[in-house]
Design a protein around this motif. Structure first.
Motif, PDB file in Angstrom:
ATOM      1  N   PRO A 168     -11.907   3.312  -3.394  1.00  0.00           N
ATOM      2  CA  PRO A 168     -11.029   3.433  -4.556  1.00  0.00           C
ATOM      3  C   PRO A 168      -9.551   3.251  -4.217  1.00  0.00           C
ATOM      4  O   PRO A 168      -8.798   2.658  -5.002  1.00  0.00           O
ATOM      5  N   LEU A 169      -9.110   3.747  -3.053  1.00  0.00           N
ATOM      6  CA  LEU A 169      -7.699   3.578  -2.676  1.00  0.00           C
ATOM      7  C   LEU A 169      -7.366   2.105  -2.437  1.00  0.00           C
ATOM      8  O   LEU A 169      -6.272   1.651  -2.777  1.00  0.00           O
ATOM      9  N   SER A 170      -8.289   1.366  -1.867  1.00  0.00           N
ATOM     10  CA  SER A 170      -8.073  -0.069  -1.643  1.00  0.00           C
ATOM     11  C   SER A 170      -7.954  -0.806  -2.963  1.00  0.00           C
ATOM     12  O   SER A 170      -7.069  -1.663  -3.135  1.00  0.00           O
ATOM     13  N   MET A 171      -8.829  -0.481  -3.899  1.00  0.00           N
ATOM     14  CA  MET A 171      -8.786  -1.140  -5.201  1.00  0.00           C
ATOM     15  C   MET A 171      -7.494  -0.807  -5.944  1.00  0.00           C
ATOM     16  O   MET A 171      -6.892  -1.663  -6.590  1.00  0.00           O
ATOM     17  N   LEU A 172      -7.057   0.445  -5.824  1.00  0.00           N
ATOM     18  CA  LEU A 172      -5.803   0.852  -6.460  1.00  0.00           C
ATOM     19  C   LEU A 172      -4.619   0.123  -5.822  1.00  0.00           C
ATOM     20  O   LEU A 172      -3.725  -0.372  -6.528  1.00  0.00           O
ATOM     21  N   ALA A 173      -4.619   0.024  -4.501  1.00  0.00           N
ATOM     22  CA  ALA A 173      -3.532  -0.661  -3.801  1.00  0.00           C
ATOM     23  C   ALA A 173      -3.493  -2.140  -4.144  1.00  0.00           C
ATOM     24  O   ALA A 173      -2.409  -2.720  -4.347  1.00  0.00           O
ATOM     25  N   LEU A 174      -4.647  -2.766  -4.238  1.00  0.00           N
ATOM     26  CA  LEU A 174      -4.692  -4.191  -4.572  1.00  0.00           C
ATOM     27  C   LEU A 174      -4.241  -4.437  -5.999  1.00  0.00           C
ATOM     28  O   LEU A 174      -3.585  -5.444  -6.292  1.00  0.00           O
ATOM     29  N   ASP A 175      -4.560  -3.519  -6.904  1.00  0.00           N
ATOM     30  CA  ASP A 175      -4.110  -3.680  -8.280  1.00  0.00           C
ATOM     31  C   ASP A 175      -2.590  -3.555  -8.373  1.00  0.00           C
ATOM     32  O   ASP A 175      -1.941  -4.298  -9.108  1.00  0.00           O
ATOM     33  N   ALA A 176      -2.016  -2.608  -7.608  1.00  0.00           N
ATOM     34  CA  ALA A 176      -0.562  -2.476  -7.565  1.00  0.00           C
ATOM     35  C   ALA A 176       0.069  -3.745  -6.980  1.00  0.00           C
ATOM     36  O   ALA A 176       1.125  -4.198  -7.442  1.00  0.00           O
TER      37      ALA A 176
ATOM     38  N   LEU B 253     -15.543  -5.973  -5.376  1.00  0.00           N
ATOM     39  CA  LEU B 253     -15.485  -5.290  -6.675  1.00  0.00           C
ATOM     40  C   LEU B 253     -14.143  -5.519  -7.345  1.00  0.00           C
ATOM     41  O   LEU B 253     -14.066  -5.743  -8.564  1.00  0.00           O
ATOM     42  N   PHE B 254     -13.071  -5.483  -6.559  1.00  0.00           N
ATOM     43  CA  PHE B 254     -11.748  -5.710  -7.128  1.00  0.00           C
ATOM     44  C   PHE B 254     -11.626  -7.114  -7.682  1.00  0.00           C
ATOM     45  O   PHE B 254     -11.099  -7.321  -8.783  1.00  0.00           O
ATOM     46  N   GLU B 255     -12.099  -8.112  -6.940  1.00  0.00           N
ATOM     47  CA  GLU B 255     -12.016  -9.491  -7.403  1.00  0.00           C
ATOM     48  C   GLU B 255     -12.793  -9.668  -8.709  1.00  0.00           C
ATOM     49  O   GLU B 255     -12.320 -10.335  -9.639  1.00  0.00           O
TER      50      GLU B 255
END
Length: 276
Positions: free
Chosen positions: A93-101, A165-167
């Motif tokens: 979740p932290l990776s996905m949040l960082a990538l969205d930022a 998942l982020f992509e």
């Protein structure tokens, strides 16, 4: 799960893309938000072709993509979360949040740096807004964006499942919030507390410069609220507002050749000198 996603990443992303595109297109037919002067068949071939060309350019120009970078970083123990051996339940979740930022920040930069804006204005030049506008980006912008994501994934040591998942979610969110769909007012008000809704993002595609430079988020609405770039509604209202760029009126932006050449045309319009 991780092994399956990393092995079948292209197929997973393509299946998700096709499913969301079809679902949003049907929703647009059932409950359109605004009437459109240019039909889908005038615009969709160009928008889809730009996305396909971008995907091909990335595969040709880059030795790896973001997901493959995550696999290699994990193998070599490189990146913040790999160095600290952060559990997946936290790292994902932290990776996905960082990538969205990161995507939010990248979007802001593309609006304020001269040549990057010239690439990004191809996205804004679409004279209508619908699900395919969410994939309408100049191939060079797609290449740059992937390069930025690769660097970020390597630095933070994002798990491969988080990257894939982020992509998938980023692509789905972009198609959703660019869609010409009507949401109940109450539903929009609730949803935009967390995610970017079509009405929220439509403000960003106004022909007015001060509105274009607001609502940069693609997935989470959090970043616009935190960094003061949130605007609730367009000044002209959603029904009357004009979409696109005043300098490049329809129908020229609907053409593939125009869209590919425009960033390199040498024209300096719409106060572009202020973006350098």
């Amino acid at each position: 799960m991780t092994e399956f996603l990393s092995t079948h990443e292209p197929q997973v992303r393509l299946a998700a893309f096709a499913a969301v595109l079809a679902a949003m297109a049907l929703w647009e037919l059932a409950a359109p938000r605004r009437p459109q002067a240019l039909t889908r068949w005038r615009r969709w071939p160009t928008n889809i072709a730009l996305s396909a060309l971008g995907a091909v350019l990335v595969r040709i120009a880059l030795p790896v993509v973001a997901a493959a970078t995550a696999v290699e970083a994990e193998r070599r123990g490189f990146g913040l979360f790999n160095w600290t051996q952060t559990p997946a339940i936290i790292a994902v979740p932290l990776s996905m949040l960082a990538l969205d930022a990161l995507i939010y920040g990248q979007h802001v930069v593309f609006h304020h740096v001269g040549f990057l804006w010239r690439l990004h204005r191809v996205h804004h030049a679409d004279p209508e807004l619908d699900v395919t506008t969410g994939i309408r980006f100049h191939p060079v912008e797609i290449l740059i964006s992937m390069g930025v994501k690769i660097a970020a994934v390597a630095l933070i040591g994002a798990p491969v499942v988080a990257v894939i998942l982020f992509e998938v979610l980023l692509n789905a969110a972009a198609m959703f919030n660019h869609s010409n769909v009507r949401l109940p007012v109450a539903a929009d008000r609730i949803l935009r507390r967390a995610v970017v809704t079509p009405d929220m993002h439509r403000v960003h595609h106004s022909i007015h410069r001060d509105e274009q430079d607001m609502n940069f988020g693609f997935s989470l609405s959090l970043w616009d609220r935190v960094f003061g770039t949130y605007r609730a509604q367009p000044r002209d209202g959603h029904d009357a507002m004009r979409i696109g760029l005043a300098d490049f009126p329809a129908p020229a932006p609907a053409g593939l050749g125009w869209s590919l050449v425009n960033p390199f045309s040498g024209s300096a319009r719409r106060g572009e000198e202020q973006r350098t």
